[in-house]
Design a protein around this motif. Sequence first.
Motif, PDB file in Angstrom:
ATOM      1  N   TYR A   1      15.743   9.888  -3.092  1.00  0.00           N
ATOM      2  CA  TYR A   1      14.582  10.750  -3.211  1.00  0.00           C
ATOM      3  C   TYR A   1      14.683  11.894  -2.410  1.00  0.00           C
TER       4      TYR A   1
ATOM      5  N   VAL B   1      15.713  19.860  -6.072  1.00  0.00           N
ATOM      6  CA  VAL B   1      14.649  20.581  -6.946  1.00  0.00           C
ATOM      7  C   VAL B   1      14.025  21.751  -6.068  1.00  0.00           C
TER       8      VAL B   1
ATOM      9  N   ILE C   1      16.969  14.358  -4.042  1.00  0.00           N
ATOM     10  CA  ILE C   1      16.488  14.748  -5.157  1.00  0.00           C
ATOM     11  C   ILE C   1      15.417  15.894  -5.001  1.00  0.00           C
ATOM     12  N   MET C   2      14.444  15.609  -3.940  1.00  0.00           N
ATOM     13  CA  MET C   2      13.460  16.678  -3.785  1.00  0.00           C
ATOM     14  C   MET C   2      14.171  18.093  -3.146  1.00  0.00           C
TER      15      MET C   2
ATOM     16  N   LEU D   1       5.009  13.495  -7.142  1.00  0.00           N
ATOM     17  CA  LEU D   1       6.163  12.673  -7.831  1.00  0.00           C
ATOM     18  C   LEU D   1       6.771  11.842  -7.173  1.00  0.00           C
TER      19      LEU D   1
ATOM     20  N   ALA E   1      22.624  15.981  -8.156  1.00  0.00           N
ATOM     21  CA  ALA E   1      21.144  15.609  -8.561  1.00  0.00           C
ATOM     22  C   ALA E   1      21.201  14.415  -9.283  1.00  0.00           C
ATOM     23  N   VAL E   2      22.300  14.289 -10.270  1.00  0.00           N
ATOM     24  CA  VAL E   2      22.034  13.075 -11.356  1.00  0.00           C
ATOM     25  C   VAL E   2      22.525  11.844 -10.720  1.00  0.00           C
TER      26      VAL E   2
ATOM     27  N   ILE F   1       3.830  20.869  -3.802  1.00  0.00           N
ATOM     28  CA  ILE F   1       2.801  19.654  -4.176  1.00  0.00           C
ATOM     29  C   ILE F   1       3.376  18.823  -5.611  1.00  0.00           C
ATOM     30  N   LEU F   2       3.927  19.516  -6.497  1.00  0.00           N
ATOM     31  CA  LEU F   2       4.356  18.785  -7.589  1.00  0.00           C
ATOM     32  C   LEU F   2       5.485  17.806  -7.394  1.00  0.00           C
TER      33      LEU F   2
ATOM     34  N   ALA G   1       6.597   7.499  -6.841  1.00  0.00           N
ATOM     35  CA  ALA G   1       7.891   6.876  -7.074  1.00  0.00           C
ATOM     36  C   ALA G   1       8.168   5.423  -6.489  1.00  0.00           C
ATOM     37  N   PRO G   2       8.423   4.500  -7.416  1.00  0.00           N
ATOM     38  CA  PRO G   2       8.408   2.915  -6.779  1.00  0.00           C
ATOM     39  C   PRO G   2       9.253   3.017  -5.614  1.00  0.00           C
TER      40      PRO G   2
ATOM     41  N   VAL H   1      19.543  10.738  -8.293  1.00  0.00           N
ATOM     42  CA  VAL H   1      18.383   9.948  -9.200  1.00  0.00           C
ATOM     43  C   VAL H   1      18.918   8.598  -9.663  1.00  0.00           C
ATOM     44  N   ILE H   2      20.226   8.306 -10.091  1.00  0.00           N
ATOM     45  CA  ILE H   2      20.812   6.987 -10.279  1.00  0.00           C
ATOM     46  C   ILE H   2      20.557   6.176  -9.122  1.00  0.00           C
TER      47      ILE H   2
END
Lengths: 358, 310
Positions: A323, A330, A326-327, A26, A314-315, A21-22, A30-31, A318-319
């Motif tokens: 998404y 995580v 990243i998901m 998020l 991951a980094v 859910i978290l 996200a834009p 993000v840059i």
Amino acid sequence: MIKYITRRLIQAVPTLIGITILSYVLMLAAPGGPVAALTFDPRTSPQERQAVAARLGVNDPIPVQYLRWLLGDDWMRVDTDNDGLADRAFLIPLDADHDGEPEPPGRRKGILRGDFGNSFFRRRPVMDVIVARIPATLELGLAALALSLVVGVSVGVLSAVRRGGWFDNMSRVMAVIFNAVPVFWLGLILILIFGSRLGWLPMGSRCAPTLTGGCPPIYARIEYLLLPTFVLATGTIASWSRFMRASMLDAMGQDYVRTAHAKGLPRHTVWFKHAARNSLIPLATFLGPAITTILGGAVITERIFSWPGLGGIAVSSVIQQDYPVIMAVVIISAVGTIIGFILTDILYAIVDPRIRLD
Amino acid sequence: MIDRTQSLDTAEIKKLAKTQQDQRVGRSLTQLALARLKRDRLTLIAIGIIIILSLLSLGAGLITNVILHVDPNRTNPNNTFQPIGSENHILGTDELGRDQLARLLHAGRVSLGIGFSSAILSLAIGLTLGVITGYYGGTVDDIINWIITTLNSIPALFLLLIVAAVLSPGPTTLVIVLAFLSWTGTTRLVRGETFSIREREYILSARAIGASPWHIMFNHIVPNVLSVTIVTLAISIGNLILVESALSFLGLGVQPPTATWGNMLTRAQSFFNTGPHLVFFPGIMIVVTVLCLYVIGDGLRDAFDPTLKD
């Protein structure tokens, strides 16, 4: 035992739901998001864009979208007569874009079945990208875990045995300093000294570049592993040596140690055979938190040393605002952490027979 | 009957009591702690260093304008990678010709500011939630515990990475984000303390005379758990400075040209041959600050530990 393990696994379910859910909330915030990324092509007309959005299910209620992400949509829109068009729908409309024809059946499997979608940036299934990166992270993480265990335990035992001596005081100071030094700066300084100035060790990466892109077996490239392992292990070395010292002092004050001394056993036998073995038991509880620390530290260490693992990806995701990747990173690292905590509890029960689980 | 011992001052007690043993005046926990702290030289030195660093950071604008005559953000392509001790630039210049000392001072303002404010905000959140869960228990406790377990099972840096990707934060947002991700430890601590305080007689009597739960929580429980949490503040400031610097180092925290100790190191790897002094100083500032905060934290914990007697 099995009953206990089952109970712990069931307890992990709400945590896992919380994590999904978290992450999903998020991602919603996200834009841009997936639709903007998929319909960014300037030749797409507004009508087409709306149709694509409808087919992607962006107009569905958010809980339905979350379910689709979690469990997939191959059960939401089913094709029973094999004509390529769905004829039975559940939760979502059969004709999402209102063109008078039903949509093709859903193909996504959802993250619970390992389908994290496609990477925006790499144009490949996220799972393939991730799976290719896992061995490197495991290699570095396990090496750091082993190093911190060996160094932390020996330093802790020795400083307990020589309590108040110069070694004890030194190790206390070192532990505080190890905790206060930022991992990335330690890495930079070590690369500067050993890689750039002295030229003794490579400045980064997992192995020398090869034509096939693979890496030789680990014993042939130990020098690449030395610096990142040490940098990643510093924090854990510091906390394990402190913890081991306290645990060892505790064990040395027990009656059975006094008995062993009284019956005239040599001091070393009492320390290392009787006290040290028992003081290792509480260390099992530190394994779970250590896994979190090492996974978190891997983000920075892998970045500095260009180590091709999960933290590095991951980094960069993000840059690149990738998404889905990243998901996936995580959620996979969170699952790893939960499993680590459960294993810790089980391990603790195995090494300490005084603990009853049922 | 009036309790006379309460109103007597030290001189009167000395007159009344015959032996030195009887002349001793009772001291409060805080007085004892301060007395212990005064003898702890290491902690005092650490406090001194932190005060000096804070003053230097607060006066950064003044110092760079009046004494150094440089601007931390003014670039000068003809003056890059000056070594330590060059003219007008005591600590040299960086890859864009900006004065390193001026940038270090201004960065300190951002880094210390973010560390202090996020730690205090996180303490406030943790304290409030901890007292509420500890006092009410039951469903509230279950929900907060679920949130804590969820947050704790994701490595903090990964969570910060997503948030950074979504929000691309400035200093203020970063403070809020760091605080919202770091309150769990305080909540657990406070919750445990509240559980035990809730059962004391004075809480029972407060409830008996009709005090509202809000009044009991914030006038009777909070003052009693405050000391436990304040002691952890110094260590939590240190940890948050480390996290912020790591995030800024990765290029996901405070964005340039605003300097922080972390983002001054972002491109350090390309300076190994041209300017090693650019790698050294920002890191040393972080290490010294965090080390002092840890020492203060340890010192405060020892000083305020009521089980330790002189």
